[in-house]
Design a protein around this motif. Structure first.
Motif, PDB file in Angstrom:
ATOM      1  N   THR A  82      46.013 -11.412-149.326  1.00  0.00           N
ATOM      2  CA  THR A  82      46.336 -10.645-150.532  1.00  0.00           C
ATOM      3  C   THR A  82      46.803 -11.570-151.660  1.00  0.00           C
ATOM      4  O   THR A  82      46.476 -11.340-152.822  1.00  0.00           O
ATOM      5  N   MET A  83      47.527 -12.625-151.318  1.00  0.00           N
ATOM      6  CA  MET A  83      47.939 -13.573-152.356  1.00  0.00           C
ATOM      7  C   MET A  83      46.731 -14.347-152.883  1.00  0.00           C
ATOM      8  O   MET A  83      46.604 -14.570-154.087  1.00  0.00           O
ATOM      9  N   GLY A  84      45.845 -14.763-151.989  1.00  0.00           N
ATOM     10  CA  GLY A  84      44.658 -15.500-152.405  1.00  0.00           C
ATOM     11  C   GLY A  84      43.709 -14.660-153.225  1.00  0.00           C
ATOM     12  O   GLY A  84      43.028 -15.158-154.122  1.00  0.00           O
ATOM     13  N   ASN A  85      43.659 -13.381-152.933  1.00  0.00           N
ATOM     14  CA  ASN A  85      42.759 -12.474-153.629  1.00  0.00           C
ATOM     15  C   ASN A  85      43.288 -12.093-155.009  1.00  0.00           C
ATOM     16  O   ASN A  85      42.537 -11.645-155.857  1.00  0.00           O
ATOM     17  N   PHE A 116      51.504 -20.723-140.790  1.00  0.00           N
ATOM     18  CA  PHE A 116      51.093 -21.210-142.113  1.00  0.00           C
ATOM     19  C   PHE A 116      49.619 -21.603-142.136  1.00  0.00           C
ATOM     20  O   PHE A 116      48.972 -21.519-143.182  1.00  0.00           O
ATOM     21  N   ILE A 117      49.073 -22.011-141.003  1.00  0.00           N
ATOM     22  CA  ILE A 117      47.637 -22.274-140.924  1.00  0.00           C
ATOM     23  C   ILE A 117      46.883 -20.964-141.140  1.00  0.00           C
ATOM     24  O   ILE A 117      45.926 -20.904-141.913  1.00  0.00           O
ATOM     25  N   SER A 118      47.329 -19.891-140.473  1.00  0.00           N
ATOM     26  CA  SER A 118      46.710 -18.576-140.668  1.00  0.00           C
ATOM     27  C   SER A 118      46.871 -18.103-142.100  1.00  0.00           C
ATOM     28  O   SER A 118      45.946 -17.528-142.683  1.00  0.00           O
ATOM     29  N   PHE A 119      48.041 -18.339-142.681  1.00  0.00           N
ATOM     30  CA  PHE A 119      48.293 -17.974-144.066  1.00  0.00           C
ATOM     31  C   PHE A 119      47.281 -18.659-144.987  1.00  0.00           C
ATOM     32  O   PHE A 119      46.665 -18.029-145.850  1.00  0.00           O
ATOM     33  N   LYS A 120      47.098 -19.949-144.782  1.00  0.00           N
ATOM     34  CA  LYS A 120      46.175 -20.713-145.628  1.00  0.00           C
ATOM     35  C   LYS A 120      44.736 -20.225-145.452  1.00  0.00           C
ATOM     36  O   LYS A 120      43.988 -20.092-146.427  1.00  0.00           O
ATOM     37  N   LEU A 121      44.332 -19.945-144.208  1.00  0.00           N
ATOM     38  CA  LEU A 121      42.987 -19.418-143.970  1.00  0.00           C
ATOM     39  C   LEU A 121      42.806 -18.059-144.643  1.00  0.00           C
ATOM     40  O   LEU A 121      41.758 -17.792-145.232  1.00  0.00           O
ATOM     41  N   PHE A 123      44.433 -17.066-147.298  1.00  0.00           N
ATOM     42  CA  PHE A 123      44.391 -17.341-148.734  1.00  0.00           C
ATOM     43  C   PHE A 123      42.982 -17.757-149.158  1.00  0.00           C
ATOM     44  O   PHE A 123      42.434 -17.239-150.134  1.00  0.00           O
ATOM     45  N   ILE A 124      42.390 -18.668-148.413  1.00  0.00           N
ATOM     46  CA  ILE A 124      41.032 -19.148-148.722  1.00  0.00           C
ATOM     47  C   ILE A 124      40.042 -17.991-148.673  1.00  0.00           C
ATOM     48  O   ILE A 124      39.202 -17.845-149.565  1.00  0.00           O
ATOM     49  N   TYR A 125      40.174 -17.152-147.655  1.00  0.00           N
ATOM     50  CA  TYR A 125      39.232 -16.032-147.542  1.00  0.00           C
ATOM     51  C   TYR A 125      39.451 -15.015-148.662  1.00  0.00           C
ATOM     52  O   TYR A 125      38.492 -14.471-149.207  1.00  0.00           O
ATOM     53  N   GLU A 160      32.900 -13.733-140.559  1.00  0.00           N
ATOM     54  CA  GLU A 160      32.855 -14.930-141.389  1.00  0.00           C
ATOM     55  C   GLU A 160      34.144 -15.723-141.354  1.00  0.00           C
ATOM     56  O   GLU A 160      34.136 -16.942-141.206  1.00  0.00           O
ATOM     57  N   TYR A 161      35.282 -15.062-141.523  1.00  0.00           N
ATOM     58  CA  TYR A 161      36.520 -15.821-141.601  1.00  0.00           C
ATOM     59  C   TYR A 161      36.978 -16.339-140.237  1.00  0.00           C
ATOM     60  O   TYR A 161      37.842 -17.189-140.161  1.00  0.00           O
ATOM     61  N   GLN A 162      36.372 -15.855-139.178  1.00  0.00           N
ATOM     62  CA  GLN A 162      36.659 -16.405-137.860  1.00  0.00           C
ATOM     63  C   GLN A 162      36.200 -17.867-137.801  1.00  0.00           C
ATOM     64  O   GLN A 162      36.693 -18.652-137.017  1.00  0.00           O
ATOM     65  N   LEU A 163      35.234 -18.223-138.655  1.00  0.00           N
ATOM     66  CA  LEU A 163      34.667 -19.566-138.655  1.00  0.00           C
ATOM     67  C   LEU A 163      35.417 -20.536-139.552  1.00  0.00           C
ATOM     68  O   LEU A 163      35.152 -21.727-139.532  1.00  0.00           O
ATOM     69  N   LEU A 164      36.337 -20.029-140.375  1.00  0.00           N
ATOM     70  CA  LEU A 164      37.073 -20.918-141.292  1.00  0.00           C
ATOM     71  C   LEU A 164      37.956 -21.879-140.534  1.00  0.00           C
ATOM     72  O   LEU A 164      38.504 -21.605-139.530  1.00  0.00           O
TER      73      LEU A 164
END
Length: 164
Positions: A82-85, A116-121, A123-125, A160-164
């Protein structure tokens, strides 16, 4: 050939409308009081909320649309999404959120390095999908639409985001 209950369950969820899916998925969740510090940073009614702010009900809808559970890593992904979007999010907002999530939020809302890794992923998605400002969408208008349709409409591909 093995039967994957989780995949079968998700196929059923994708056919349900948003309101029914929410009722089913979150019916076992107990009402919990959100700590004030979290409310201040994440609730749209707060004057100091960060970009990506969203009501708790709509936050739950995002969990469903993203096919995410309720673990801390899932929570981190959804908040990151939600923050990334939200195109208003900048590096300062990310820094503030990460400091609070690591050092100030109470347990069980604190994030560890893996969160935080999940958070970043997330955010990217969130930055990647076609619809922006999903946190500002009035989901009440979409309650009777099925999850599969909404995922397509918003450009969410849960594989798709499973592959990030």
């Amino acid at each position: 050939m093995a039967f994957d209950l989780e995949k079968a369950f998700q196929l059923d969820i994708a056919k349900m409308n948003l309101k029914k899916a929410h009722s089913l998925v979150f019916s076992l969740q107990h009402e919990t009081k959100i700590p004030l510090i979290i409310w201040l940073l994440e609730n749209p009614n707060s004057l100091v909320a960060l970009p990506g702010k969203i009501s708790l009900l709509h936050h739950d809808y995002i969990h469903i649309l993203l096919n995410r559970g309720i673990s801390t890593q899932d929570e981190a992904f959804v908040i990151g999404f939600t923050m990334g979007n939200d195109l208003k999010t900048n590096q300062l907002h990310l820094f503030v959120y990460q400091v609070f999530a690591e050092f100030i939020y109470p347990v069980p809302y604190k994030f560890c390095k893996l969160d935080f890794i999940s958070f970043k992923l997330g955010f990217i998605y969130g930055r990647k999908i076609k619809i922006k400002q999903i946190n500002e969408i009035d989901f009440e208008a979409y309650q009777n639409e099925n999850i599969g349709f909404l995922r397509d409409y918003f450009g969410i591909d849960t594989d798709e985001y499973q592959l990030l």
